[in-house]
Design a protein around this motif. Structure first.
Motif, PDB file in Angstrom:
ATOM      1  N   ASP A  82      -0.673  87.976  44.207  1.00 53.13           N
ATOM      2  CA  ASP A  82      -0.593  89.341  44.880  1.00 53.13           C
ATOM      3  C   ASP A  82       0.635  89.284  46.158  1.00 53.13           C
ATOM      4  O   ASP A  82       0.483  88.627  46.962  1.00 53.13           O
ATOM      5  CB  ASP A  82      -1.795  89.960  45.538  1.00 53.13           C
ATOM      6  CG  ASP A  82      -1.720  91.012  45.943  1.00 53.13           C
ATOM      7  OD1 ASP A  82      -0.536  91.696  46.322  1.00 53.13           O
ATOM      8  OD2 ASP A  82      -2.703  91.798  46.069  1.00 53.13           O
TER       9      ASP A  82
ATOM     10  N   CYS B 251       2.348  93.467  42.262  1.00 55.48           N
ATOM     11  CA  CYS B 251       2.471  93.934  43.608  1.00 55.48           C
ATOM     12  C   CYS B 251       2.066  95.455  43.745  1.00 55.48           C
ATOM     13  O   CYS B 251       0.926  95.619  42.939  1.00 55.48           O
ATOM     14  CB  CYS B 251       4.131  94.211  44.301  1.00 55.48           C
ATOM     15  SG  CYS B 251       5.172  95.299  43.290  1.00 55.48           S
ATOM     16  N   GLY B 252       2.534  96.634  44.268  1.00 61.03           N
ATOM     17  CA  GLY B 252       1.968  97.968  44.150  1.00 61.03           C
ATOM     18  C   GLY B 252       2.518  98.759  43.045  1.00 61.03           C
ATOM     19  O   GLY B 252       1.811  99.531  42.535  1.00 61.03           O
TER      20      GLY B 252
ATOM     21  N   ARG C 206       1.968  92.009  47.906  1.00 59.93           N
ATOM     22  CA  ARG C 206       1.859  93.057  48.612  1.00 59.93           C
ATOM     23  C   ARG C 206       1.568  92.522  50.073  1.00 59.93           C
ATOM     24  O   ARG C 206       1.198  91.337  50.368  1.00 59.93           O
ATOM     25  CB  ARG C 206       0.557  93.908  48.211  1.00 59.93           C
ATOM     26  CG  ARG C 206       0.916  94.563  46.891  1.00 59.93           C
ATOM     27  CD  ARG C 206      -0.196  95.384  46.524  1.00 59.93           C
ATOM     28  NE  ARG C 206      -1.552  94.909  46.570  1.00 59.93           N
ATOM     29  CZ  ARG C 206      -2.616  94.982  46.802  1.00 59.93           C
ATOM     30  NH1 ARG C 206      -2.943  96.419  47.050  1.00 59.93           N
ATOM     31  NH2 ARG C 206      -3.708  94.337  46.758  1.00 59.93           N
TER      32      ARG C 206
ATOM     33  N   GLU D  73      -2.255  95.821  52.729  1.00 61.85           N
ATOM     34  CA  GLU D  73      -2.715  96.198  51.561  1.00 61.85           C
ATOM     35  C   GLU D  73      -3.739  95.463  50.668  1.00 61.85           C
ATOM     36  O   GLU D  73      -4.799  96.067  49.933  1.00 61.85           O
ATOM     37  CB  GLU D  73      -1.350  96.216  50.575  1.00 61.85           C
ATOM     38  CG  GLU D  73      -0.404  97.308  51.168  1.00 61.85           C
ATOM     39  CD  GLU D  73       0.964  97.194  50.350  1.00 61.85           C
ATOM     40  OE1 GLU D  73       1.291  98.013  49.396  1.00 61.85           O
ATOM     41  OE2 GLU D  73       1.630  96.058  50.531  1.00 61.85           O
ATOM     42  N   TYR D  74      -3.448  94.018  50.749  1.00 58.71           N
ATOM     43  CA  TYR D  74      -4.432  93.050  50.078  1.00 58.71           C
ATOM     44  C   TYR D  74      -5.968  93.259  50.620  1.00 58.71           C
ATOM     45  O   TYR D  74      -6.874  93.286  49.933  1.00 58.71           O
ATOM     46  CB  TYR D  74      -4.034  91.799  50.399  1.00 58.71           C
ATOM     47  CG  TYR D  74      -4.728  90.683  49.729  1.00 58.71           C
ATOM     48  CD1 TYR D  74      -4.763  90.371  48.485  1.00 58.71           C
ATOM     49  CD2 TYR D  74      -5.562  90.076  50.378  1.00 58.71           C
ATOM     50  CE1 TYR D  74      -5.679  89.319  47.860  1.00 58.71           C
ATOM     51  CE2 TYR D  74      -6.341  88.688  50.058  1.00 58.71           C
ATOM     52  CZ  TYR D  74      -6.101  88.581  48.617  1.00 58.71           C
ATOM     53  OH  TYR D  74      -7.111  87.626  48.267  1.00 58.71           O
TER      54      TYR D  74
ATOM     55  N   ARG E 165       8.462  94.981  44.086  1.00 56.97           N
ATOM     56  CA  ARG E 165       8.337  93.836  44.861  1.00 56.97           C
ATOM     57  C   ARG E 165       8.178  92.523  44.121  1.00 56.97           C
ATOM     58  O   ARG E 165       8.431  91.536  44.202  1.00 56.97           O
ATOM     59  CB  ARG E 165       7.196  93.889  45.948  1.00 56.97           C
ATOM     60  CG  ARG E 165       7.594  94.625  47.070  1.00 56.97           C
ATOM     61  CD  ARG E 165       6.705  94.931  48.184  1.00 56.97           C
ATOM     62  NE  ARG E 165       5.626  95.923  47.755  1.00 56.97           N
ATOM     63  CZ  ARG E 165       4.497  96.207  48.003  1.00 56.97           C
ATOM     64  NH1 ARG E 165       4.293  95.651  49.377  1.00 56.97           N
ATOM     65  NH2 ARG E 165       3.471  97.147  47.699  1.00 56.97           N
TER      66      ARG E 165
ATOM     67  N   ASN F 259      -2.898  86.021  47.881  1.00 55.71           N
ATOM     68  CA  ASN F 259      -1.895  86.859  48.471  1.00 55.71           C
ATOM     69  C   ASN F 259      -0.947  85.905  49.407  1.00 55.71           C
ATOM     70  O   ASN F 259      -1.147  85.455  50.236  1.00 55.71           O
ATOM     71  CB  ASN F 259      -2.858  87.827  49.306  1.00 55.71           C
ATOM     72  CG  ASN F 259      -1.798  88.777  50.239  1.00 55.71           C
ATOM     73  OD1 ASN F 259      -1.891  88.869  51.427  1.00 55.71           O
ATOM     74  ND2 ASN F 259      -0.928  89.469  49.643  1.00 55.71           N
TER      75      ASN F 259
END
Length: 302
Positions: A224, A263-264, A226, A230-231, A268, A241
């Motif tokens: 991940d 990512c979101g 992000r 966010e995580y 990214r 992360n």
């Protein structure tokens, strides 16, 4: 930081006394940004009256609470902000926005082999399918994401080469000049094999959440990229992360084996997948929205 936030509060309060509520407000670089905290009204403009109703600087009568709350809610911000301060203080120069002559194939190949920053501006779908090995994917034309994330990761003491269509290169040169990245070189064209026939080409898989569920082995890592906030708010169970903006300084922490990078939204993860492949990792880009993960069947932790 605390002093500047007190100054911000005082400035906004003074504006409220001196200006009419119908006064129009326009963004400098977008309402809501990495250097702001709390809600913002209007995608392209607002009025002072609207801000009286929604902006924390007006709705919070306790200055100390406003200051502490704003600072507590700030998250990571792009590293190019460090370069913008001195640049703004020095005042504007006249940028060279011309598109440079395209690099010849041998020079482009030499830069790739030397590990220089060669950025591919094509969309991330085309990049994943085929690209010059050693390039980095920063898709142009995705809102403000291009200049934000390139400026966040690019080492300003290095030479930058842009690869893409003349139109994308021209627009990218303009956008990058606004954050202090001036006079990049360019290789014009969108066919990797034609740009540098003797250079190696590469590709990596690109999937959505359903594709990841169908193809990923249980021992393979979900990465991940992000931001940490966010995580912490919501994440796939078991995901590792490493935020995109920390990736280059934390490559030694990247797990071994095949990596499923998300990512979101997919932007990214496209950048991260290209950087990881460049560093020798086996990657799969998950090009899907994080808010679809639960519906697709991924276990979500919060």
């Amino acid at each position: 930081m605390v002093g500047l936030t007190h100054d911000q509060y005082a400035s906004a309060r003074r504006l409220a006394k001196e200006a009419d509520s119908a006064a129009e407000l326009y963004p400098t670089h977008g309402f809501g940004s990495f250097c702001s905290s709390g809600p913002a009204t209007g995608a392209g403009g607002s009025t002072l009256g609207e801000q009286f109703e929604t902006n924390h600087v007006y709705t919070d009568a306790d200055e100390e609470h406003f200051v502490s709350d704003l600072i507590a809610n700030l998250t990571a911000y792009p590293s190019y902000y460090v370069h913008m301060g001195p640049g703004n203080s020095a005042g504007p120069g006249e940028p060279d926005l011309g598109v440079p002559e395209s690099l010849d194939p041998e020079e482009l190949r030499a830069r790739l082999e030397a590990g220089e920053w060669v950025v591919d501006l094509r969309n991330r779908v085309a990049y994943a399918s085929e690209h010059l090995k050693g390039t980095i994917s920063f898709e142009y034309g995705n809102g403000n994401s291009f200049s934000t994330y390139l400026g966040w990761l690019f080492p300003y003491d290095r030479k930058l080469t842009l690869v893409g269509s003349r139109e994308d290169v021209e627009n990218a040169i303009r956008d990058l000049s606004r954050i202090g990245i001036d006079s990049p070189d360019a290789a014009l064209g969108e066919d990797p094999r034609a740009l540098a026939p003797e250079a190696a080409v590469s590709s990596y898989p690109r999937v959505d959440w359903e594709g990841m569920l169908a193809e990923r082995r249980p021992d393979e890592v979900i990465l991940d990229v992000r931001r940490a906030d966010e995580y912490e708010a919501s994440r796939i169970e078991g995901a590792v992360n490493i935020p995109l903006h920390e990736l280059l300084t934390r490559l030694d922490e990247v797990p071994a084996g095949r990596l499923w990078v998300h990512c979101g939204s997919g932007y990214r993860s496209g950048v991260a997948a290209s950087l990881l492949e460049r560093a020798g990792h086996d990657v799969v880009q998950v090009d899907d929205a994080f808010d679809r993960a639960a519906a697709a069947g991924l276990p979500i932790a919060a």
